[in-house]
Design an enzyme around this catalytic site. Sequence first.
Site, short mmCIF file in Angstrom:
data_model
loop_
_atom_site.label_atom_id
_atom_site.label_comp_id
_atom_site.label_asym_id
_atom_site.label_seq_id
_atom_site.Cartn_x
_atom_site.Cartn_y
_atom_site.Cartn_z
N ASP A 1 0.86 -1.18 0.00
CA ASP A 1 0.00 0.00 0.00
C ASP A 1 0.91 1.24 0.00
O ASP A 1 2.14 1.15 0.07
CB ASP A 1 -0.93 -0.02 1.21
CG ASP A 1 -2.21 0.77 0.96
OD1 ASP A 1 -2.20 1.68 0.11
OD2 ASP A 1 -3.23 0.49 1.62
N TYR A 2 0.29 2.40 -0.06
CA TYR A 2 0.96 3.69 -0.23
C TYR A 2 2.00 3.92 0.88
O TYR A 2 1.65 4.17 2.02
CB TYR A 2 -0.10 4.78 -0.19
CG TYR A 2 0.20 6.06 -0.91
CD1 TYR A 2 1.24 6.89 -0.51
CD2 TYR A 2 -0.58 6.48 -1.97
CE1 TYR A 2 1.49 8.08 -1.15
CE2 TYR A 2 -0.35 7.67 -2.63
CZ TYR A 2 0.69 8.48 -2.21
OH TYR A 2 0.92 9.67 -2.86
#
Length: 774
Positions: A298-299
Amino acid sequence: MIQDLMSSLRFFPITMRSFIICFFLIGIVHMHAQTDTKKKEMFVRKLLKKMTLDEKIGQLNLLTPGSEILTGSVVSKDVELKIIQGNVGALFGIHGPEKIRKAQELAVNKSRLGIPLFFGSDVIHGYQTVFPIPLGMASCWDMEWIEKSARMAAQEASANGVNWTFSPMVDICRDPRWGRIAEGSGEDAFYGSRVAKAMVRGYQGDDLSKNNTILSCVKHFALYGASEGGRDYNTTDMSKIRMYQDYLPPYKAAIDAGVSSVMTSFNDVDGIPATGNRWLLTDVLRNQWGFKGFVVSDYTALNEMSEHGMGDLKNVSALALNAGLDMDMVGEGFLIHLKNLLAEKKITKQQIEQACKRILEAKYSLGLFEDPFRYIDEARAAKELMTTENRKFARELAARSCVLLKNENNFLPLNRKDKIALIGPLANNKNNMLGTWAVSGDPQQSITVLEGLKQYCSARMISYAKGANISDDTTFAKNVNFNGVRIDIDSKSPEQLLEEALVLAAGADKIVAIIGEASEMSGESASRTNLEIPESQKKLIRALKKIGKPLILVLMNGRPLVLKEENELADALVVSWHAGTEAGNAIADVLFGQYNPSGKLTISFPRNVGQIPVYYNYKNTGRPAAKIEFEKFKSHYLDESNLPLFSFGFGLSYTKFDYGELKLSQKVITQSKNIKVSCKISNVGNFDGEEIIQLYLRDPVASISRPVKELKGFQKIHLKKGESRDVTFTLTTEDLKFFNTQLEYLAEYGEFIVFVGPNSESCREAKFIFGPND
């Protein structure tokens, strides 16, 4: 070949002929699949031999220019130069054929080997045509409609140059304080697994090389929806049995459906962040489940492992690659450190090549090596986005997602002759129709409830007043309005707004109040401790009730809210969720009976936050509570019922359905004998309508404590007024299985209880035995 086969089979019986032909055709399909796989492997192997170490590492790097859509706190730098240097494998956050073409041209024409890029986006509930939020969409209980929503979203996204979506989010959640509950399908693993499969099929279709299909990415692996306190990005802690039984199944269902990529979660699992958790990414995902695609963080989740206490960026980059992470989103830890880590022998060349291979194989499957620009077609973008057909589908799906929770005295559906006072801060508010995570949608293209109702009423039969702000709290509004105004505090005083609404309401036959959450009061980084409607709106509802006219409340929300007071005050209560582009039209269709509501909840609504987590498939204690009255020394609250305000599976209709007695085809189920469970459903009301029939099981005696009920089947049927139909479910031993303390998935001999009903609380029941074969 087929003609020769048919000629040679002409003397065989027709049934034998059919069998041989089917077997032959299956063999051809299998042979072609094997040939395609070999071609892909050969192509990628040759390409890997040409690539430098830096170019291989570059493929593991996912960046965002951050120029258009901000979905995180970090923006990548020097993106164009890195593409030319072969240091980027994919981009996200840019849209439109023209911009994507420029980026792809840099990769294909300027980098040494011309390896094309992926272009990803958060296509969560539609692309430019926005559908209800996933939690709302799940309320339709119709996998064909859910799959079609993903298919339509893929059609639009691919027409605009996108070929990879970070969806579906399949995190099971039982704590509505967590804002991202809006992106999932609710509290139940069985139902969530069905939704996961439908979404993956919709996005990816049956052939990824077609330019109207896109890669799907299931997220967030794993357990993200179980964050402590309902606080986003928080820690998660649970037993392995609970993981396997209640939280992991939807991820596995997506894997079984052929999902191409998996995104890691921000939380830790057994003390190790998911992005660097080898047990999770290798032992479970690849070795147990056989996943062949690639894994993306994820980010900046890779970088954030440092804050978890796992070491500096260099250390966590090694941890992640060793765990099985293939692509680093935005953080650039792989790009900066993998080469040095290899020299220090903390990782291996084989690990880098394996990660690179998986990404290249996905690009091959998309057909990007054959034509890097196959998703970049200005003509498609001009004619396939926000079409009349797409908006019609969005309207129908939004209506199907509405849940009728109360309808005293049958004040709904509305009559076109009714003089209606439309009140509320969400009644004519385009900025809040789409809901959270509608990053590619245009709020100004959405239909408000006022616009929708005007299709059914003449101007003199409907009046509108705002009545209140969504919230009067300026600090709260500032937090919500991080990425655009969602809570607009009016220049008029709250007293002025209320007075205007009361004047209109006094002259109406019925009051329709549109209340609830702004779209960004749920979603990522939108956790809440108070799940009640803001006080500004409560004051409005109380004042409207005192007028004495029928009060119909329509709730726009991204999560279950505490509605105890609203339920008492309202004569009718409809949950519309954040319904998307066609929200206003769909709500009007439901309110006026153009569509008879059939939606049912896939998440329990609590009576207050003190009950959380509250869910239907709980386990009994040694001192189980009575259903209704308080008993001392039982598992009760002193001040509140244990039961939710609205239970899992609950939802009313304008008509009424009657459930007959359960009939079992036999009393014993074995490995070789299934049981058919049937029930007669009758529409005994005054409208045609749809009903969602739900089947639950209980295993009352087992080697471990089992839930009081578990969903094991559901069917949606349409019955005309006065019509009856027998609905039949088939139970097999697979439906009886669970994970024991050794994490063995098995069924144990003994008695079972089967329940069939309109929701998890109100069911008919019968018993049967699971035993050995005769």
